[in-house]
Design a protein around this motif. Sequence first.
Motif, mmCIF file in Angstrom:
data_model
loop_
_atom_site.group_PDB
_atom_site.id
_atom_site.type_symbol
_atom_site.label_atom_id
_atom_site.label_comp_id
_atom_site.label_asym_id
_atom_site.label_seq_id
_atom_site.Cartn_x
_atom_site.Cartn_y
_atom_site.Cartn_z
ATOM 1 N N GLU A 71 49.698 134.796 15.578
ATOM 2 C CA GLU A 71 49.190 136.139 15.574
ATOM 3 C C GLU A 71 49.240 136.760 17.046
ATOM 4 N N ARG A 87 47.896 144.061 14.797
ATOM 5 C CA ARG A 87 48.218 142.754 14.942
ATOM 6 C C ARG A 87 49.294 142.601 13.894
ATOM 7 N N LYS A 89 51.953 138.945 12.783
ATOM 8 C CA LYS A 89 52.068 137.644 12.192
ATOM 9 C C LYS A 89 53.497 137.391 12.411
ATOM 10 N N CYS A 108 57.955 140.206 11.981
ATOM 11 C CA CYS A 108 56.739 139.861 11.844
ATOM 12 C C CYS A 108 55.931 140.761 10.985
ATOM 13 N N SER A 109 55.021 140.503 10.166
ATOM 14 C CA SER A 109 54.111 141.024 9.284
ATOM 15 C C SER A 109 53.004 141.886 10.028
ATOM 16 N N ASP A 111 49.118 143.191 9.935
ATOM 17 C CA ASP A 111 47.963 142.815 9.393
ATOM 18 C C ASP A 111 47.254 144.015 8.910
ATOM 19 N N GLN A 112 47.445 144.344 7.429
ATOM 20 C CA GLN A 112 46.988 145.276 6.483
ATOM 21 C C GLN A 112 45.638 145.558 6.573
ATOM 22 N N THR A 113 44.761 144.580 7.128
ATOM 23 C CA THR A 113 43.087 144.694 6.843
ATOM 24 C C THR A 113 42.582 145.521 7.892
ATOM 25 N N LEU A 114 43.453 145.830 9.103
ATOM 26 C CA LEU A 114 42.647 146.450 10.051
ATOM 27 C C LEU A 114 42.934 147.925 9.761
ATOM 28 N N TYR A 117 46.008 150.333 10.001
ATOM 29 C CA TYR A 117 47.092 150.155 9.354
ATOM 30 C C TYR A 117 47.774 151.411 8.466
#
Length: 146
Positions: A71, A87, A89, A108-109, A111-114, A117
């Motif tokens: 990450e 962020r 990954k 990279c993917s 981080d959809q929780t931030l 996003y």
Amino acid sequence: MSKVVQFGERRKEKQEQVRRDYERVLFKRILGCYTFIEKLGLKSVDIVDISRSGCSFRWPESEGCFNEGEEIDFRFYFSQNSYLPMRLKVKRVQTTLENGLSYYQHGCSFDQTLSTYPAIEKMVEFIELYSASAKEDKGEAQIWYL
């Protein structure tokens, strides 16, 4: 033996190339992209592709590479002092060669929780719409500054 040309496929390939060219205008002229590496600070990267789920970036092989599963903190700069943090990954790493230079390309993917996003998602939507609709100015119309 003659070769059959599939015009639909060629047209689709050409449209994809034009879309990527317009995206690169945004990546190179408007949007600065950096990753933060402890003890080294911010490092500039070249965005290769972007979607709602993630992005692909590259940088010189001499800079080293991130590992799959790692990450990383990432920043999309819109001015010298304002950015959207993200962020990423790392999902894949490959070596590419362009103009005699070797690069690591990282897929990279996001981080959809931030909390940032939704802004990234809207930015990607704009980039997609821009690249599908933008036209090249060939100088046919004069621009007046009033």
